[in-house]
Design a protein around this motif. Structure first.
Motif, PDB file in Angstrom:
ATOM      1  N   GLY A  86       7.393  13.972  -3.721  1.00  0.00           N
ATOM      2  CA  GLY A  86       8.720  13.479  -3.386  1.00  0.00           C
ATOM      3  C   GLY A  86       8.731  12.180  -2.617  1.00  0.00           C
ATOM      4  O   GLY A  86       9.797  11.730  -2.175  1.00  0.00           O
ATOM      5  N   ASP A  87       7.588  11.535  -2.449  1.00  0.00           N
ATOM      6  CA  ASP A  87       7.479  10.343  -1.609  1.00  0.00           C
ATOM      7  C   ASP A  87       6.913   9.178  -2.420  1.00  0.00           C
ATOM      8  O   ASP A  87       5.701   9.094  -2.641  1.00  0.00           O
ATOM      9  CB  ASP A  87       6.572  10.642  -0.420  1.00  0.00           C
ATOM     10  CG  ASP A  87       6.566   9.526   0.615  1.00  0.00           C
ATOM     11  OD1 ASP A  87       6.888   8.376   0.244  1.00  0.00           O
ATOM     12  OD2 ASP A  87       6.215   9.795   1.781  1.00  0.00           O
ATOM     13  N   PRO A  88       7.752   8.237  -2.869  1.00  0.00           N
ATOM     14  CA  PRO A  88       7.279   7.114  -3.681  1.00  0.00           C
ATOM     15  C   PRO A  88       6.229   6.249  -2.986  1.00  0.00           C
ATOM     16  O   PRO A  88       5.404   5.625  -3.663  1.00  0.00           O
ATOM     17  CB  PRO A  88       8.552   6.316  -3.959  1.00  0.00           C
ATOM     18  CG  PRO A  88       9.649   7.335  -3.894  1.00  0.00           C
ATOM     19  CD  PRO A  88       9.223   8.264  -2.782  1.00  0.00           C
ATOM     20  N   SER A  89       6.237   6.205  -1.666  1.00  0.00           N
ATOM     21  CA  SER A  89       5.232   5.402  -0.970  1.00  0.00           C
ATOM     22  C   SER A  89       3.857   6.047  -1.051  1.00  0.00           C
ATOM     23  O   SER A  89       2.830   5.352  -1.057  1.00  0.00           O
ATOM     24  CB  SER A  89       5.630   5.197   0.497  1.00  0.00           C
ATOM     25  OG  SER A  89       5.636   6.431   1.210  1.00  0.00           O
ATOM     26  N   LYS A  90       3.806   7.365  -1.133  1.00  0.00           N
ATOM     27  CA  LYS A  90       2.527   8.058  -1.235  1.00  0.00           C
ATOM     28  C   LYS A  90       2.076   8.215  -2.679  1.00  0.00           C
ATOM     29  O   LYS A  90       0.877   8.093  -2.978  1.00  0.00           O
ATOM     30  CB  LYS A  90       2.615   9.427  -0.549  1.00  0.00           C
ATOM     31  CG  LYS A  90       2.757   9.326   0.963  1.00  0.00           C
ATOM     32  CD  LYS A  90       2.780  10.694   1.628  1.00  0.00           C
ATOM     33  CE  LYS A  90       2.839  10.548   3.136  1.00  0.00           C
ATOM     34  NZ  LYS A  90       2.887  11.862   3.829  1.00  0.00           N
ATOM     35  N   ASN A  91       3.017   8.485  -3.595  1.00  0.00           N
ATOM     36  CA  ASN A  91       2.609   8.643  -5.007  1.00  0.00           C
ATOM     37  C   ASN A  91       2.473   7.304  -5.726  1.00  0.00           C
ATOM     38  O   ASN A  91       2.212   7.262  -6.927  1.00  0.00           O
ATOM     39  CB  ASN A  91       3.530   9.593  -5.758  1.00  0.00           C
ATOM     40  CG  ASN A  91       4.954   9.073  -5.949  1.00  0.00           C
ATOM     41  OD1 ASN A  91       5.184   7.899  -6.204  1.00  0.00           O
ATOM     42  ND2 ASN A  91       5.924   9.987  -5.848  1.00  0.00           N
ATOM     43  N   ALA A  92       2.621   6.219  -4.972  1.00  0.00           N
ATOM     44  CA  ALA A  92       2.352   4.846  -5.416  1.00  0.00           C
ATOM     45  C   ALA A  92       3.416   4.251  -6.323  1.00  0.00           C
ATOM     46  O   ALA A  92       3.301   3.092  -6.723  1.00  0.00           O
ATOM     47  CB  ALA A  92       0.980   4.738  -6.097  1.00  0.00           C
ATOM     48  N   SER A  93       4.466   4.971  -6.642  1.00  0.00           N
ATOM     49  CA  SER A  93       5.505   4.381  -7.498  1.00  0.00           C
ATOM     50  C   SER A  93       6.251   3.257  -6.785  1.00  0.00           C
ATOM     51  O   SER A  93       6.788   2.356  -7.439  1.00  0.00           O
ATOM     52  CB  SER A  93       6.476   5.451  -7.988  1.00  0.00           C
ATOM     53  OG  SER A  93       7.125   6.117  -6.916  1.00  0.00           O
ATOM     54  N   ALA A  94       6.264   3.284  -5.457  1.00  0.00           N
ATOM     55  CA  ALA A  94       6.933   2.224  -4.704  1.00  0.00           C
ATOM     56  C   ALA A  94       6.203   0.893  -4.830  1.00  0.00           C
ATOM     57  O   ALA A  94       6.778  -0.159  -4.566  1.00  0.00           O
ATOM     58  CB  ALA A  94       7.044   2.617  -3.229  1.00  0.00           C
ATOM     59  N   SER A  95       4.949   0.934  -5.246  1.00  0.00           N
ATOM     60  CA  SER A  95       4.141  -0.282  -5.352  1.00  0.00           C
ATOM     61  C   SER A  95       4.205  -0.916  -6.733  1.00  0.00           C
ATOM     62  O   SER A  95       3.599  -1.956  -6.960  1.00  0.00           O
ATOM     63  CB  SER A  95       2.676   0.047  -5.014  1.00  0.00           C
ATOM     64  OG  SER A  95       2.553   0.627  -3.733  1.00  0.00           O
ATOM     65  N   PHE A  96       4.941  -0.301  -7.670  1.00  0.00           N
ATOM     66  CA  PHE A  96       4.988  -0.791  -9.032  1.00  0.00           C
ATOM     67  C   PHE A  96       6.431  -1.111  -9.417  1.00  0.00           C
ATOM     68  O   PHE A  96       7.374  -0.521  -8.873  1.00  0.00           O
ATOM     69  CB  PHE A  96       4.387   0.237  -9.987  1.00  0.00           C
ATOM     70  CG  PHE A  96       2.890   0.360  -9.857  1.00  0.00           C
ATOM     71  CD1 PHE A  96       2.054  -0.304 -10.739  1.00  0.00           C
ATOM     72  CD2 PHE A  96       2.325   1.108  -8.832  1.00  0.00           C
ATOM     73  CE1 PHE A  96       0.686  -0.207 -10.617  1.00  0.00           C
ATOM     74  CE2 PHE A  96       0.943   1.204  -8.701  1.00  0.00           C
ATOM     75  CZ  PHE A  96       0.124   0.546  -9.599  1.00  0.00           C
ATOM     76  N   PRO A  97       6.634  -2.021 -10.371  1.00  0.00           N
ATOM     77  CA  PRO A  97       7.988  -2.485 -10.706  1.00  0.00           C
ATOM     78  C   PRO A  97       8.786  -1.521 -11.562  1.00  0.00           C
ATOM     79  O   PRO A  97       9.923  -1.840 -11.920  1.00  0.00           O
ATOM     80  CB  PRO A  97       7.714  -3.784 -11.474  1.00  0.00           C
ATOM     81  CG  PRO A  97       6.366  -3.585 -12.098  1.00  0.00           C
ATOM     82  CD  PRO A  97       5.586  -2.780 -11.096  1.00  0.00           C
TER      83      PRO A  97
END
Length: 211
Positions: A86-97
Motif C-alpha cells: 500500500g506504499d508507493p514509496s516502498k514498492n517503488a512505483s513512486a519512482s517511475f512515471p
C-alpha cells in the motif's frame, strides 16, 4: 507439475502459474494485465489455491487485487514487506512515471524459510534478500525449478538501487542459496528468459570473482 509464464505490463514482468495433476494451481507475481492471467487459468481449466509474491515491487503486484478478488484466494508475502503493497514509496512505483501502484495487504506472511505446504502443493521458501529486504525464492525440488523473482536472471542479477536494495547482500543470497540448488535447477526469473544454475555459474558476468 507444469508451469506457465506470461510476460506482462510495461516492463515485461513474468507471472507464473504452477499447476498439478489435480488441475489446482498457484499464481506467482500477478504483475499486470489481470485479464490475461485469468484467461490462462480458464484456458487450462485450473483452480487457483493461492497467490505467492517473490517481493512487493510495483511491477510484480499490478494485477494482485484483480486476481485475488476474482478467485478469492490468500496472498503470501515475506513479513519484512508487510506494508509495501500500500506504499508507493516502498514498492517503488513512486519512482517511475507510470503512476502510483497500490494493493490491499497480504493475508499470510512468511517469517522463516524452509519447507511449506499449501493444499496439495509442497515447496521450499528461501529467503534471498538483496533486491529487496523480503525477497524470497520458491523451490520445487522434485520438479527441479525455482521461481526466483528479481534475484537471478539469465546473464544478470537484480538491481539494488531501489529502496531497501543491497548489492553485497544480493550476491550473498545468490551464492549461498541459489547456486547451492544444483546445476540442473531451472531458474524462472522475474524478467526475461529462463536459465539454469549451471549456465549462470559458467557465464553470468556479475557472479565472477565473488568471494
Amino acid at each position: 507439475m507444469k508451469h506457465y509464464k506470461r510476460s506482462l505490463g510495461p516492463v515485461g514482468t513474468n507471472c507464473y502459474v504452477v499447476a498439478n495433476e489435480k488441475k489446482e494451481c498457484l499464481i506467482f507475481d500477478p504483475s499486470a494485465e489481470g485479464h490475461k492471467i485469468m484467461a490462462l487459468i480458464k484456458e487450462k481449466g485450473l483452480k487457483p489455491q493461492a497467490i505467492l509474491l517473490t517481493h512487493a515491487h510495483f511491477d510484480h503486484i499490478g494485477a494482485l487485487d484483480e486476481v485475488r478478488d476474482r478467485f478469492d484466494v490468500p496472498v503470501y508475502l515475506h513479513k519484512k514487506e508487510k506494508d509495501w503493497l500500500g506504499d508507493p514509496s516502498k514498492n517503488a512505483s513512486a519512482s517511475f512515471p507510470l503512476g502510483p501502484v497500490t494493493a490491499k495487504e497480504a493475508t499470510n506472511f512468511w517469517d522463516v524459510e524452509g519447507e511449506k505446504t499449501i493444499g496439495s502443493f509442497s515447496f521450499s521458501v528461501l529467503e534471498t534478500p538483496g533486491h529487496t529486504p523480503g525477497s524470497v525464492s520458491y523451490v520445487f525440488k522434485e520438479d527441479d525449478f525455482v521461481i526466483s523473482g528479481d534475484v537471478l536472471f539469465a546473464g544478470s542479477i537484480g538491481r539494488t538501487d531501489l529502496p531497501g536494495g543491497n548489492h553485497e547482500e544480493l550476491l550473498e543470497s545468490i551464492h549461498k542459496k541459489m547456486l547451492t540448488l544444483g546445476e540442473t535447477m531451472l531458474v524462472l526469473s522475474g524478467h526475461g528468459e529462463e536459465t539454469t544454475i549451471e549456465r549462470e555459474m559458467d557465464n553470468n558476468p556479475f557472479l565472477n570473482g565473488f568471494m
